[in-house]
Design a protein around this motif. Structure first.
Motif, short mmCIF file in Angstrom:
data_model
loop_
_atom_site.label_atom_id
_atom_site.label_comp_id
_atom_site.label_asym_id
_atom_site.label_seq_id
_atom_site.Cartn_x
_atom_site.Cartn_y
_atom_site.Cartn_z
N LYS A 4 47.90 40.68 40.61
CA LYS A 4 46.64 40.23 41.21
C LYS A 4 45.61 41.35 41.09
CE LYS A 4 48.70 36.93 44.36
NZ LYS A 4 48.80 36.45 45.74
N TYR A 6 41.13 42.18 41.80
CA TYR A 6 39.81 41.74 42.22
C TYR A 6 38.83 42.90 42.15
CZ TYR A 6 35.91 39.73 44.73
OH TYR A 6 34.66 39.30 45.08
N SER A 16 38.68 43.25 36.09
CA SER A 16 37.45 42.71 36.66
C SER A 16 36.31 42.75 35.65
CB SER A 16 37.06 43.52 37.90
OG SER A 16 35.74 43.23 38.30
N GLU A 111 43.14 36.36 39.36
CA GLU A 111 41.98 36.95 40.04
C GLU A 111 42.05 36.52 41.49
OE1 GLU A 111 37.20 37.71 39.88
OE2 GLU A 111 37.91 35.77 39.18
N ASP A 112 42.34 37.46 42.35
CA ASP A 112 42.62 37.21 43.76
C ASP A 112 41.34 37.25 44.58
OD1 ASP A 112 44.09 36.76 46.04
OD2 ASP A 112 44.74 38.83 46.27
N THR A 113 40.56 36.18 44.47
CA THR A 113 39.33 36.09 45.24
C THR A 113 39.38 34.87 46.15
OG1 THR A 113 36.93 35.74 45.11
CG2 THR A 113 38.22 34.93 43.27
N TRP A 119 36.92 30.62 38.66
CA TRP A 119 37.38 31.81 37.94
C TRP A 119 38.58 32.46 38.62
CZ3 TRP A 119 35.81 31.68 33.27
CH2 TRP A 119 34.54 31.19 32.95
N GLY A 120 38.69 32.28 39.92
CA GLY A 120 39.78 32.89 40.67
C GLY A 120 40.71 31.88 41.29
N ASN A 129 41.80 29.69 38.50
CA ASN A 129 42.13 31.01 37.98
C ASN A 129 41.80 31.15 36.49
OD1 ASN A 129 43.21 33.69 38.12
ND2 ASN A 129 45.13 32.93 37.26
N LEU A 131 39.70 33.07 34.92
CA LEU A 131 39.62 34.43 34.41
C LEU A 131 41.03 34.98 34.17
CD1 LEU A 131 38.06 36.86 33.46
CD2 LEU A 131 37.81 37.58 35.85
N GLY A 132 41.94 34.73 35.08
CA GLY A 132 43.32 35.15 34.88
C GLY A 132 43.94 34.50 33.66
#
Length: 143
Positions: A4, A6, A16, A111-113, A119-120, A129, A131-132
């Protein structure tokens, strides 16, 4: 195992879009992948250049969200490809973070948001997720 990320200051902060890993794309130097991504929302070259020259990725992000600027009509259909291209260029041109990405092997990257469900992963983990997912795609491409 899951990785994870962020904040830029975290162990995997280089994942990021705000991480300070610049690259050349479209014959111009971009300070961050965030700068590139936000600038591509607009077809107006002056707006793109203003975003490219923003002092920080946070300022670039705010400029990219400015509702007074006309968003390109095809943005929703191309935004994933724009992100994919930015992330690939970033890791291709920065050997240090390329090594970090490759070191994750087959691990899932998230992406841990709590705020972004596209994106997360979002607050409850139900986000797309993207972006991940793109980071994992880029990792495969760079192998």
């Amino acid at each position: 195992m899951t990785i994870k990320f962020y904040k830029v200051s975290d162990e995997y902060g280089c994942f990021s879009n705000f991480s300070p890993h610049g690259f050349i794309k479209d014959n111009r130097y971009w300070l961050t992948s965030e700068h590139y991504f936000q600038a591509q929302k607009f077809q107006d070259l002056d707006i793109q250049e203003t975003i490219r020259l923003a002092e920080s990725p946070m300022i670039a992000a705010k400029m990219g969200r400015n509702k007074n600027n006309p968003l390109r009509s095809d943005w929703e259909s191309i935004k994933d490809d724009v992100m994919r291209s930015a992330v690939y260029s970033k890791f291709l041109n920065n050997e240090d973070i390329k090594a970090v990405l490759l070191s994750t092997r087959e691990k899932e990257i998230i992406e841990d948001t709590t705020k972004d469900y596209y994106w997360g992963c979002g607050k409850d983990g139900s986000g797309k997720n993207m972006l991940g997912r793109i980071l994992m795609e880029v990792r495969e491409k760079l192998k």
